[in-house]
Design a protein around this motif. Sequence first.
Motif, PDB file in Angstrom:
ATOM      1  N   VAL A  45       1.982   6.677  -6.912  1.00 52.91           N
ATOM      2  CA  VAL A  45       0.901   7.586  -7.305  1.00 52.91           C
ATOM      3  C   VAL A  45       1.275   9.033  -7.011  1.00 52.91           C
ATOM      4  CG1 VAL A  45      -1.462   8.286  -6.780  1.00 52.91           C
ATOM      5  CG2 VAL A  45      -0.929   5.874  -7.128  1.00 52.91           C
ATOM      6  N   SER A  46       1.961   9.252  -5.896  1.00 52.71           N
ATOM      7  CA  SER A  46       2.324  10.612  -5.497  1.00 52.71           C
ATOM      8  C   SER A  46       3.409  11.194  -6.393  1.00 52.71           C
ATOM      9  CB  SER A  46       2.792  10.628  -4.032  1.00 52.71           C
ATOM     10  OG  SER A  46       1.751  10.234  -3.177  1.00 52.71           O
ATOM     11  N   LYS A 100       0.842  -1.201   0.000  1.00 54.32           N
ATOM     12  CA  LYS A 100       0.000   0.000   0.000  1.00 54.32           C
ATOM     13  C   LYS A 100       0.877   1.251   0.000  1.00 54.32           C
ATOM     14  CE  LYS A 100      -3.804   2.238   2.525  1.00 54.32           C
ATOM     15  NZ  LYS A 100      -3.142   3.511   2.826  1.00 54.32           N
ATOM     16  N   LYS A 101       1.914   1.260   0.842  1.00 56.46           N
ATOM     17  CA  LYS A 101       2.825   2.407   0.892  1.00 56.46           C
ATOM     18  C   LYS A 101       3.555   2.582  -0.438  1.00 56.46           C
ATOM     19  CE  LYS A 101       3.706   2.426   5.885  1.00 56.46           C
ATOM     20  NZ  LYS A 101       4.733   2.238   6.946  1.00 56.46           N
ATOM     21  N   THR A 113     -11.283   9.439  -2.762  1.00 53.26           N
ATOM     22  CA  THR A 113     -10.531   8.526  -1.899  1.00 53.26           C
ATOM     23  C   THR A 113      -9.035   8.770  -2.014  1.00 53.26           C
ATOM     24  OG1 THR A 113     -10.475   6.822  -3.628  1.00 53.26           O
ATOM     25  CG2 THR A 113     -12.305   6.747  -2.043  1.00 53.26           C
ATOM     26  N   HIS A 114      -8.607   9.399  -3.115  1.00 51.52           N
ATOM     27  CA  HIS A 114      -7.194   9.768  -3.250  1.00 51.52           C
ATOM     28  C   HIS A 114      -7.041  10.886  -4.279  1.00 51.52           C
ATOM     29  CE1 HIS A 114      -2.878   9.120  -2.693  1.00 51.52           C
ATOM     30  NE2 HIS A 114      -2.775   9.472  -3.965  1.00 51.52           N
ATOM     31  N   SER A 174       2.486   1.680  -3.420  1.00 54.37           N
ATOM     32  CA  SER A 174       1.529   2.208  -4.397  1.00 54.37           C
ATOM     33  C   SER A 174       1.299   3.696  -4.197  1.00 54.37           C
ATOM     34  CB  SER A 174       0.201   1.457  -4.296  1.00 54.37           C
ATOM     35  OG  SER A 174       0.383   0.082  -4.562  1.00 54.37           O
ATOM     36  N   GLU A 175       1.193   4.112  -2.916  1.00 54.27           N
ATOM     37  CA  GLU A 175       0.958   5.525  -2.618  1.00 54.27           C
ATOM     38  C   GLU A 175       2.139   6.390  -3.064  1.00 54.27           C
ATOM     39  OE1 GLU A 175       0.160   5.537   1.539  1.00 54.27           O
ATOM     40  OE2 GLU A 175      -1.988   5.101   1.297  1.00 54.27           O
ATOM     41  N   ASN A 178      -3.560  12.936  -5.719  1.00 51.76           N
ATOM     42  CA  ASN A 178      -2.123  13.128  -5.525  1.00 51.76           C
ATOM     43  C   ASN A 178      -1.760  14.618  -5.539  1.00 51.76           C
ATOM     44  OD1 ASN A 178      -2.213  13.731  -8.256  1.00 51.76           O
ATOM     45  ND2 ASN A 178      -0.565  12.355  -8.841  1.00 51.76           N
ATOM     46  N   GLU A 228     -10.689  14.407   1.737  1.00 48.26           N
ATOM     47  CA  GLU A 228     -11.098  13.021   1.977  1.00 48.26           C
ATOM     48  C   GLU A 228     -12.608  12.896   2.143  1.00 48.26           C
ATOM     49  OE1 GLU A 228      -8.717  14.549   3.568  1.00 48.26           O
ATOM     50  OE2 GLU A 228      -6.888  13.339   3.650  1.00 48.26           O
TER      51      GLU A 228
END
Length: 212
Positions: free
Chosen positions: A16-17, A9-10, A33-34, A12-13, A36, A50
């Motif tokens: 994406v960022s 998960k980290k 939900t997200h 992927s984040e 960037n 959020e």
Amino acid sequence: NIQRLIQEKKKSEIIVSEIPVAIIVTDESDHLTHVNQLAQEILGINVSWEGKEIREVIGLDQAVQDLEWLTESGEELTKKIVTLQKDESEMYLWFRRIVMNDPENNAFVGSVTLLQDVTSFQNLDRLKSEFMAVISHEIRTPLTAIHLALDILLREVKGEINQDQKELLSDAKSDSTRLKTLIKDLLDLSKLESVSLNMNYERVSLTAFIED
């Protein structure tokens, strides 16, 4: 297994960022939900986003209804270039929305919206078009003078010419005519790209058009 999921998960984040494309993820209720960092900068989002709808957090001066292409959801959508007014200048974005479905339950679970800044490419294309228009216009003037001079010589206004001279002049005039047509096409193309060409519509014979 839980630790592995957290690491993925980290990872992927982070991807994406850091990816140079604005990414907006919404759930089945069209709530965020997200978002960037790049998407927040482009859309002027500087508040907590959020769980909110995108139209609630956009911080641009222009009216939200101008962003209907962004707030509509529930279907795949690709637009080559969309224009966004920002900081008294235009930003050009390549826009795509990808719908996420749950194949097991055959249900809509959200969407991913991608916005890629292509302003520099769009400006480069505009400069190219302007350059071609200027060059074509500058070439057309001397070319017209050359074409006129050849026509005067061929009509023997300035004196008689022999057959060999006439053939050479005819070839030169034919080539100058082709160049004039090419220049006209380039100028028409520039007008089309700048959406300043007035179109005249009329019925034509499809057979004659294809034969031509």
